[in-house]
Design a protein around this motif. Structure first.
Motif, PDB file in Angstrom:
ATOM      1  N   LEU A 131       0.810  -1.216   0.000  1.00  0.00           N
ATOM      2  CA  LEU A 131       0.000   0.000   0.000  1.00  0.00           C
ATOM      3  C   LEU A 131       0.846   1.270   0.000  1.00  0.00           C
ATOM      4  O   LEU A 131       0.382   2.341   0.383  1.00  0.00           O
ATOM      5  N   THR A 132       2.077   1.139  -0.459  1.00  0.00           N
ATOM      6  CA  THR A 132       2.976   2.278  -0.610  1.00  0.00           C
ATOM      7  C   THR A 132       3.640   2.179  -1.976  1.00  0.00           C
ATOM      8  O   THR A 132       4.010   1.083  -2.400  1.00  0.00           O
ATOM      9  N   PRO A 133       3.782   3.290  -2.709  1.00  0.00           N
ATOM     10  CA  PRO A 133       4.454   3.212  -4.001  1.00  0.00           C
ATOM     11  C   PRO A 133       5.839   2.599  -3.877  1.00  0.00           C
ATOM     12  O   PRO A 133       6.631   3.026  -3.025  1.00  0.00           O
ATOM     13  N   PRO A 134       6.164   1.577  -4.664  1.00  0.00           N
ATOM     14  CA  PRO A 134       7.513   0.986  -4.614  1.00  0.00           C
ATOM     15  C   PRO A 134       8.545   2.001  -5.092  1.00  0.00           C
ATOM     16  O   PRO A 134       8.225   2.964  -5.793  1.00  0.00           O
ATOM     17  N   GLU A 135       9.785   1.773  -4.708  1.00  0.00           N
ATOM     18  CA  GLU A 135      10.868   2.677  -5.078  1.00  0.00           C
ATOM     19  C   GLU A 135      12.036   1.894  -5.658  1.00  0.00           C
ATOM     20  O   GLU A 135      12.214   0.713  -5.362  1.00  0.00           O
ATOM     21  N   VAL A 136      12.814   2.579  -6.475  1.00  0.00           N
ATOM     22  CA  VAL A 136      14.014   1.973  -7.039  1.00  0.00           C
ATOM     23  C   VAL A 136      15.127   3.005  -7.030  1.00  0.00           C
ATOM     24  O   VAL A 136      14.875   4.213  -7.202  1.00  0.00           O
ATOM     25  N   GLY A 137      16.339   2.562  -6.788  1.00  0.00           N
ATOM     26  CA  GLY A 137      17.499   3.436  -6.836  1.00  0.00           C
ATOM     27  C   GLY A 137      18.677   2.702  -7.445  1.00  0.00           C
ATOM     28  O   GLY A 137      18.835   1.493  -7.248  1.00  0.00           O
ATOM     29  N   PHE A 138      19.494   3.405  -8.207  1.00  0.00           N
ATOM     30  CA  PHE A 138      20.667   2.770  -8.819  1.00  0.00           C
ATOM     31  C   PHE A 138      21.635   3.836  -9.326  1.00  0.00           C
ATOM     32  O   PHE A 138      21.295   5.015  -9.459  1.00  0.00           O
ATOM     33  N   ASP A 139      22.843   3.391  -9.611  1.00  0.00           N
ATOM     34  CA  ASP A 139      23.850   4.215 -10.279  1.00  0.00           C
ATOM     35  C   ASP A 139      24.018   3.710 -11.712  1.00  0.00           C
ATOM     36  O   ASP A 139      23.728   2.541 -12.011  1.00  0.00           O
ATOM     37  N   HIS A 140      24.497   4.594 -12.579  1.00  0.00           N
ATOM     38  CA  HIS A 140      24.695   4.218 -13.980  1.00  0.00           C
ATOM     39  C   HIS A 140      25.882   4.984 -14.530  1.00  0.00           C
ATOM     40  O   HIS A 140      26.108   6.147 -14.182  1.00  0.00           O
ATOM     41  N   ASP A 141      26.639   4.348 -15.418  1.00  0.00           N
ATOM     42  CA  ASP A 141      27.769   5.023 -16.049  1.00  0.00           C
ATOM     43  C   ASP A 141      27.288   6.230 -16.841  1.00  0.00           C
ATOM     44  O   ASP A 141      26.302   6.164 -17.581  1.00  0.00           O
ATOM     45  N   GLY A 142      28.010   7.334 -16.686  1.00  0.00           N
ATOM     46  CA  GLY A 142      27.660   8.538 -17.439  1.00  0.00           C
ATOM     47  C   GLY A 142      28.339   8.610 -18.787  1.00  0.00           C
ATOM     48  O   GLY A 142      27.941   9.386 -19.649  1.00  0.00           O
TER      49      GLY A 142
ATOM     50  N   PRO B 145      28.816  10.771 -23.774  1.00  0.00           N
ATOM     51  CA  PRO B 145      27.734  10.678 -22.787  1.00  0.00           C
ATOM     52  C   PRO B 145      26.803   9.506 -23.112  1.00  0.00           C
ATOM     53  O   PRO B 145      26.465   9.269 -24.270  1.00  0.00           O
ATOM     54  N   SER B 146      26.429   8.752 -22.081  1.00  0.00           N
ATOM     55  CA  SER B 146      25.502   7.638 -22.287  1.00  0.00           C
ATOM     56  C   SER B 146      24.116   8.164 -22.629  1.00  0.00           C
ATOM     57  O   SER B 146      23.804   9.344 -22.414  1.00  0.00           O
ATOM     58  N   THR B 147      23.275   7.287 -23.174  1.00  0.00           N
ATOM     59  CA  THR B 147      21.901   7.673 -23.513  1.00  0.00           C
ATOM     60  C   THR B 147      21.163   8.155 -22.279  1.00  0.00           C
ATOM     61  O   THR B 147      20.345   9.085 -22.352  1.00  0.00           O
ATOM     62  N   LEU B 148      21.451   7.548 -21.128  1.00  0.00           N
ATOM     63  CA  LEU B 148      20.799   7.974 -19.890  1.00  0.00           C
ATOM     64  C   LEU B 148      21.121   9.432 -19.585  1.00  0.00           C
ATOM     65  O   LEU B 148      20.241  10.202 -19.204  1.00  0.00           O
ATOM     66  N   VAL B 149      22.380   9.827 -19.764  1.00  0.00           N
ATOM     67  CA  VAL B 149      22.769  11.220 -19.553  1.00  0.00           C
ATOM     68  C   VAL B 149      22.079  12.127 -20.559  1.00  0.00           C
ATOM     69  O   VAL B 149      21.557  13.194 -20.212  1.00  0.00           O
ATOM     70  N   ASP B 150      22.054  11.731 -21.825  1.00  0.00           N
ATOM     71  CA  ASP B 150      21.402  12.542 -22.852  1.00  0.00           C
ATOM     72  C   ASP B 150      19.924  12.761 -22.541  1.00  0.00           C
ATOM     73  O   ASP B 150      19.370  13.838 -22.796  1.00  0.00           O
ATOM     74  N   GLU B 151      19.258  11.740 -21.981  1.00  0.00           N
ATOM     75  CA  GLU B 151      17.830  11.835 -21.723  1.00  0.00           C
ATOM     76  C   GLU B 151      17.500  12.543 -20.406  1.00  0.00           C
ATOM     77  O   GLU B 151      16.450  13.183 -20.294  1.00  0.00           O
ATOM     78  N   LEU B 152      18.381  12.430 -19.430  1.00  0.00           N
ATOM     79  CA  LEU B 152      18.052  12.953 -18.102  1.00  0.00           C
ATOM     80  C   LEU B 152      18.769  14.242 -17.744  1.00  0.00           C
ATOM     81  O   LEU B 152      18.330  14.954 -16.843  1.00  0.00           O
TER      82      LEU B 152
ATOM     83  N   LYS C 280      34.141  15.259 -13.178  1.00  0.00           N
ATOM     84  CA  LYS C 280      35.016  16.434 -13.159  1.00  0.00           C
ATOM     85  C   LYS C 280      34.571  17.470 -14.178  1.00  0.00           C
ATOM     86  O   LYS C 280      34.282  18.617 -13.837  1.00  0.00           O
ATOM     87  N   ASP C 281      34.519  17.080 -15.442  1.00  0.00           N
ATOM     88  CA  ASP C 281      34.143  18.012 -16.499  1.00  0.00           C
ATOM     89  C   ASP C 281      32.836  17.615 -17.177  1.00  0.00           C
ATOM     90  O   ASP C 281      32.240  18.420 -17.900  1.00  0.00           O
ATOM     91  N   ALA C 282      32.429  16.377 -16.981  1.00  0.00           N
ATOM     92  CA  ALA C 282      31.198  15.861 -17.591  1.00  0.00           C
ATOM     93  C   ALA C 282      30.668  14.757 -16.682  1.00  0.00           C
ATOM     94  O   ALA C 282      31.412  14.215 -15.855  1.00  0.00           O
ATOM     95  N   PRO C 283      29.382  14.418 -16.794  1.00  0.00           N
ATOM     96  CA  PRO C 283      28.833  13.356 -15.939  1.00  0.00           C
ATOM     97  C   PRO C 283      29.558  12.029 -16.156  1.00  0.00           C
ATOM     98  O   PRO C 283      29.567  11.488 -17.255  1.00  0.00           O
ATOM     99  N   GLU C 284      30.188  11.534 -15.099  1.00  0.00           N
ATOM    100  CA  GLU C 284      30.859  10.242 -15.170  1.00  0.00           C
ATOM    101  C   GLU C 284      30.030   9.141 -14.524  1.00  0.00           C
ATOM    102  O   GLU C 284      30.159   7.972 -14.873  1.00  0.00           O
ATOM    103  N   SER C 285      29.180   9.530 -13.579  1.00  0.00           N
ATOM    104  CA  SER C 285      28.274   8.592 -12.930  1.00  0.00           C
ATOM    105  C   SER C 285      26.966   9.301 -12.629  1.00  0.00           C
ATOM    106  O   SER C 285      26.971  10.474 -12.237  1.00  0.00           O
TER     107      SER C 285
END
Length: 293
Positions: A47-58, A64-71, A116-121
């Motif tokens: 009865l509570t919204p589930p949650e998810v957390g993770f790290d991803h290569d930048g 830049p990874s697609t995740l970085v481009d999109e987010l 440092k200069d761009a998203p690495e993680s």
């Protein structure tokens, strides 16, 4: 145009070989890409919204990874002295987690990146589809929400510099009369679907984004009385569900999935099996096994 057959083949292959597929979805819950999260953690509480957390290569091969481009859009700000940057353009993206018999989508309200200069993680925190019920009104008189909006330039007291959009709805101002009664499973389904219908009609949305599954569980559900007081849906039904042993969950339906049993119209007990040409969130209200059954 989404190539659903191709995507389903990709997802099915991941599930078959690895047990799970994780991907990024657009604002319509359509797949954008497959992702490879690190330190992946899902949290479920009834009865509570589930949650998810993770790290991803930048970065992928220096780009830049697609995740970085999109987010994370460029030129939103700068990295601080610790190398952290909080992005603010994640609206409309979700994480999808699919296993053999379950597909979950998680809204992304929070993401940050380090480098440092761009998203690495990139670190992502996301909340499940049940959070929709935590943010959707639960009208005490859903029939009164069918009038839509009208533009008003003045009322009895003042003329507006900027025209306002108003809508006349009835709220629960009486001491009684705003209660839905019946077996808990059916009563909760009625409250949820009545609210969804009212809000979608009120906003003029012709393409539903969420629906209640009315497939019978075959289990006996205890009688309940749900007081409706113009709160949000989930807090309105949560206590009844908790005490009656009813589970309320939500998952993601994609074109090509089996049909969903839905109510034909407001106030009707008739149901029909239905499919859609677009993804849709499906709310499941299911009486759990009671002790002694």
């Amino acid at each position: 145009m989404v190539m659903w057959d191709s995507w389903r083949a990709t997802v099915d292959a991941h599930v078959r070989d690895r047990g799970v597929w994780v991907g990024l979805l657009n604002e319509n819950w359509e797949p954008i890409c497959t992702i490879s999260p690190r330190d992946f953690n899902e949290t479920y509480t009834r009865l509570t919204p589930p949650e998810v957390g993770f790290d991803h290569d930048g970065q992928v091969k220096g780009r830049p990874s697609t995740l970085v481009d999109e987010l994370i859009a460029p030129d939103l700000g700068r990295f601080d002295e610790q190398g952290y940057f909080e992005a603010s353009n994640v609206l409309g993206r979700s994480v999808c987690v699919q296993r053999a018999d379950d597909r979950q989508a998680y809204f992304i309200p929070y993401v940050d990146a380090s480098g440092k200069d761009a998203p690495e993680s990139v670190h992502v925190e996301a909340a499940g589809l049940l959070s929709l019920l935590d943010a959707t009104p639960c009208p005490s008189v859903p029939e009164s929400w069918r009038g839509g909006f009208q533009t008003v330039k003045a009322d009895a007291a003042v003329t507006y510099t900027t025209p306002r959009e108003y809508s006349l709805v009835e709220l629960a101002t009486r001491a009684d009369g705003y209660t839905v009664v019946g077996p808990a499973e059916r009563a909760i389904r009625t409250v949820v679907q009545d609210s969804l219908d009212a809000v979608q009609h009120h906003m003029g949305w012709v393409r539903p984004h969420i629906v209640v599954d009315y497939a019978p569980t075959g289990r006996t559900s205890p009688d309940a009385a749900i007081r409706v007081e113009d709160d949000f849906i989930l807090p309105t039904v949560a206590e009844t569900a908790r005490t009656a042993g009813v589970n309320v969950s939500a998952d993601l339906w994609w074109p090509g999935d089996p049909a969903v049993t839905v109510r034909t119209q407001h106030g009707s007990d008739e149901t029909v099996a239905r499919t859609w040409k677009h993804p849709i969130a499906v709310v499941r209200v299911e009486q759990m096994e009671l002790s002694g059954e």
